[in-house]
Design an enzyme around this catalytic site. Structure first.
Site, PDB file in Angstrom:
ATOM      1  N   LYS A 117       0.832  -1.215   0.000  1.00 58.15           N
ATOM      2  CA  LYS A 117       0.000   0.000   0.000  1.00 58.15           C
ATOM      3  C   LYS A 117       0.864   1.261   0.000  1.00 58.15           C
ATOM      4  O   LYS A 117       0.478   2.280  -0.577  1.00 58.15           O
ATOM      5  CB  LYS A 117      -0.934   0.014   1.223  1.00 58.15           C
ATOM      6  CG  LYS A 117      -2.004  -1.053   1.163  1.00 58.15           C
ATOM      7  CD  LYS A 117      -3.354  -0.508   0.750  1.00 58.15           C
ATOM      8  CE  LYS A 117      -4.164  -1.599   0.120  1.00 58.15           C
ATOM      9  NZ  LYS A 117      -5.580  -1.539   0.304  1.00 58.15           N
ATOM     10  N   LYS A 199      -2.823  -9.969  -6.805  1.00 56.09           N
ATOM     11  CA  LYS A 199      -4.176 -10.347  -6.387  1.00 56.09           C
ATOM     12  C   LYS A 199      -5.204  -9.345  -6.915  1.00 56.09           C
ATOM     13  O   LYS A 199      -4.904  -8.165  -7.105  1.00 56.09           O
ATOM     14  CB  LYS A 199      -4.267 -10.484  -4.860  1.00 56.09           C
ATOM     15  CG  LYS A 199      -4.470  -9.200  -4.115  1.00 56.09           C
ATOM     16  CD  LYS A 199      -4.956  -9.451  -2.692  1.00 56.09           C
ATOM     17  CE  LYS A 199      -5.275  -8.128  -2.045  1.00 56.09           C
ATOM     18  NZ  LYS A 199      -6.629  -7.926  -1.613  1.00 56.09           N
ATOM     19  N   LYS A 202     -10.153  -4.453  -5.111  1.00 61.85           N
ATOM     20  CA  LYS A 202     -11.260  -3.563  -5.479  1.00 61.85           C
ATOM     21  C   LYS A 202     -10.820  -2.126  -5.708  1.00 61.85           C
ATOM     22  O   LYS A 202     -11.545  -1.359  -6.313  1.00 61.85           O
ATOM     23  CB  LYS A 202     -12.385  -3.637  -4.434  1.00 61.85           C
ATOM     24  CG  LYS A 202     -12.036  -3.137  -3.043  1.00 61.85           C
ATOM     25  CD  LYS A 202     -13.299  -3.079  -2.192  1.00 61.85           C
ATOM     26  CE  LYS A 202     -13.277  -4.075  -1.054  1.00 61.85           C
ATOM     27  NZ  LYS A 202     -12.313  -3.729   0.012  1.00 61.85           N
TER      28      LYS A 202
HETATM   29  P1  ATP Z   1      -8.438  -2.868  -1.243  1.00 64.21           P
HETATM   30  O1  ATP Z   1      -8.175  -3.017  -2.702  1.00 64.21           O
HETATM   31  O2  ATP Z   1      -9.187  -1.637  -0.898  1.00 64.21           O
HETATM   32  O3  ATP Z   1      -7.217  -3.066  -0.408  1.00 64.21           O
HETATM   33  P2  ATP Z   1      -9.371  -5.565  -1.142  1.00 64.21           P
HETATM   34  O4  ATP Z   1     -10.085  -5.870  -2.408  1.00 64.21           O
HETATM   35  O5  ATP Z   1      -7.994  -6.099  -0.994  1.00 64.21           O
HETATM   36  O6  ATP Z   1      -9.418  -4.034  -0.845  1.00 64.21           O
HETATM   37  P3  ATP Z   1     -10.406  -6.026   1.548  1.00 64.21           P
HETATM   38  O7  ATP Z   1     -11.567  -5.232   1.996  1.00 64.21           O
HETATM   39  O8  ATP Z   1      -9.097  -5.595   2.061  1.00 64.21           O
HETATM   40  O9  ATP Z   1     -10.340  -6.128  -0.031  1.00 64.21           O
HETATM   41  O10 ATP Z   1     -10.668  -7.562   1.891  1.00 64.21           O
HETATM   42  C1  ATP Z   1     -11.890  -8.126   2.240  1.00 64.21           C
HETATM   43  C2  ATP Z   1     -11.745  -9.634   2.277  1.00 64.21           C
HETATM   44  O11 ATP Z   1     -11.566 -10.145   0.956  1.00 64.21           O
HETATM   45  C3  ATP Z   1     -10.529 -10.118   3.082  1.00 64.21           C
HETATM   46  O12 ATP Z   1     -10.877 -11.289   3.778  1.00 64.21           O
HETATM   47  C4  ATP Z   1      -9.514 -10.431   2.016  1.00 64.21           C
HETATM   48  O13 ATP Z   1      -8.583 -11.397   2.439  1.00 64.21           O
HETATM   49  C5  ATP Z   1     -10.401 -10.957   0.906  1.00 64.21           C
HETATM   50  N1  ATP Z   1      -9.782 -10.761  -0.403  1.00 64.21           N
HETATM   51  C6  ATP Z   1      -9.402  -9.592  -0.935  1.00 64.21           C
HETATM   52  N2  ATP Z   1      -8.895  -9.760  -2.171  1.00 64.21           N
HETATM   53  C7  ATP Z   1      -8.958 -11.103  -2.422  1.00 64.21           C
HETATM   54  C8  ATP Z   1      -8.586 -11.914  -3.527  1.00 64.21           C
HETATM   55  N3  ATP Z   1      -8.063 -11.382  -4.619  1.00 64.21           N
HETATM   56  N4  ATP Z   1      -8.789 -13.247  -3.448  1.00 64.21           N
HETATM   57  C9  ATP Z   1      -9.334 -13.803  -2.343  1.00 64.21           C
HETATM   58  N5  ATP Z   1      -9.715 -13.089  -1.265  1.00 64.21           N
HETATM   59  C10 ATP Z   1      -9.529 -11.758  -1.286  1.00 64.21           C
END
Ligand code: ATP
Ligand code: LTN
Length: 334
Positions: A117, A199, A202
């Site tokens: 980040k 990964k 969002k």
């Molecule tokens: P941001 O992009 O804002 O960091 P994010 O998409 O990584 O957000 P989070 O809100 O941080 O999402 O995560 C919510 C849940 O989704 C957590 O349990 C995280 O481990 C899971 N998660 C996030 N991205 C993935 C992915 N690509 N595959 C599987 N699980 C995921």
């Protein structure tokens, strides 16, 4: 949460930092509702975590409601599970401060999410981004949580949470339950459609992820454009064929079929057929939730009522742990 008998507690949180992706769904959200009949489940919209990255206030407020609607649309029942916003329960920030004093700089320096980040937001490397995992530990430990369903990217944060809990318990006695992560074998890590070595996230550009509210045409278009490779063989090989392997993983996570069986079933077919299959599976998995979401998002008042009632239940549980912690530490009696 009305039952008398004490059941193990499940806690998880999702940031309202954008519309959820297929990664969030497969790695976390879709498993939440499966757990609610066996456990006392608490699911949080972690808005305090979301502001570690700059957020537009109106968007943040709207997304908290959207995430609550998605929780409900995914099958969570507010009579069975607690669905609330982190900022509505002040105990999170209070416990986080205390736990800051039980966490070492060296530990936080090792967190890969912080490194990722900071690289992404080089103009705003704030202290909240650094201590993000401590607030996450507070979220979990406040509720005497036994299990935390998350994607694989959160494993390191869970290990830190356990270390903090054990360190605190070592000094003051058994105050916190030491939680364990629940990470699914398939689907714990869904990759970006454009850069399959990273990964799916969002807060990345639109074409890298499937949003949970994308319509069927958009889903087909995004998957059609997903990066594969210059070969044509459908083979599961994450190292050499990350794009194709990611698509196979998505099918496997959504259907329960092993990647080997999927490959065997598609022998001789090309990437076009694979992509059609992925799109079909994704559309089928998301359609019922999307229909439910559409209804729920139109009823703001109901969503706010769920948030308010849940926050009250959460605050009651959180206060119990917070008071115990404050007493143990030696804060003045009230
Ligand atoms: P941001 O992009 O804002 O960091 P994010 O998409 O990584 O957000 P989070 O809100 O941080 O999402 O995560 C919510 C849940 O989704 C957590 O349990 C995280 O481990 C899971 N998660 C996030 N991205 C993935 C992915 N690509 N595959 C599987 N699980 C995921
Ligand atoms: N850190 C998580 C979101 C999160 C969380 C939590 C997950 C905040 N608090 C407590 C599980 C339990 C993330 O970035 N995905």
């Amino acid at each position: 949460m009305e039952t008398k008998e004490k059941r193990p507690v499940i806690f998880s949180g999702i940031q309202p930092s954008g519309m959820l992706t297929l990664g969030n769904y497969i790695g976390a959200l879709r498993r939440f509702s499966e757990l609610q009949d066996q456990y006392d489940c608490i699911y949080c919209v972690v808005d305090e975590h979301a502001i570690t990255v700059r957020q537009n206030p109106a968007d943040l407020r709207r997304r908290c409601l959207e995430l609550t609607a998605l929780y409900l649309a995914s099958g969570l029942d507010p009579q069975k599970s607690i669905l609330y916003c982190q900022s509505h329960v002040s105990a999170h920030a209070e416990l986080a401060w205390i736990l800051n004093c039980f966490t070492y700089m060296g530990e936080l320096n090792r967190m890969t999410q912080f490194k990722d980040k900071s690289a992404k937001h080089a103009d705003n490397i704030n202290a909240g981004l650094f201590t993000y995992p401590v607030l996450m530990a507070a979220d979990i430990l406040l509720y005497q949580t036994s299990y935390v369903p998350v994607g694989a990217d959160q494993k390191q944060h869970l290990e830190l949470t356990r270390d903090i809990a054990q360190r605190f318990n070592g000094v003051y006695g058994d105050v916190f339950t030491v939680p364990e992560p629940l990470i699914s074998k398939t689907g714990g890590r869904v990759m970006s459609l454009q850069e399959p070595e990273r990964k799916m996230s969002k807060s990345d550009p639109e074409d890298t992820f499937i949003s949970l509210i994308d319509d069927p045409d958009t889903i087909r278009r995004k998957i059609k454009r997903a990066v594969t490779d210059s070969e044509s063989e459908i083979r599961f090989d994450p190292e050499n064929k990350p794009g194709v392997s990611n698509l196979l993983n998505i099918i496997s996570a959504l259907t329960g079929e092993s990647t080997d069986d999927i490959c065997a079933g598609m022998a001789g077919q090309g990437y076009g057929a694979l992509k059609t299959r992925v799109a079909d599976c994704v559309i089928e998995a998301l359609s019922p939730m999307q229909a439910e979401y559409k209804k729920l998002i139109a009823d703001k008042e109901y969503l706010m009522k769920v948030q308010a009632e849940s926050a009250e239940k959460a605050a009651y549980l959180a206060q119990k742990t917070l008071r115990k912690v404050q007493k143990k530490i030696g804060f003045a009696a009230r």
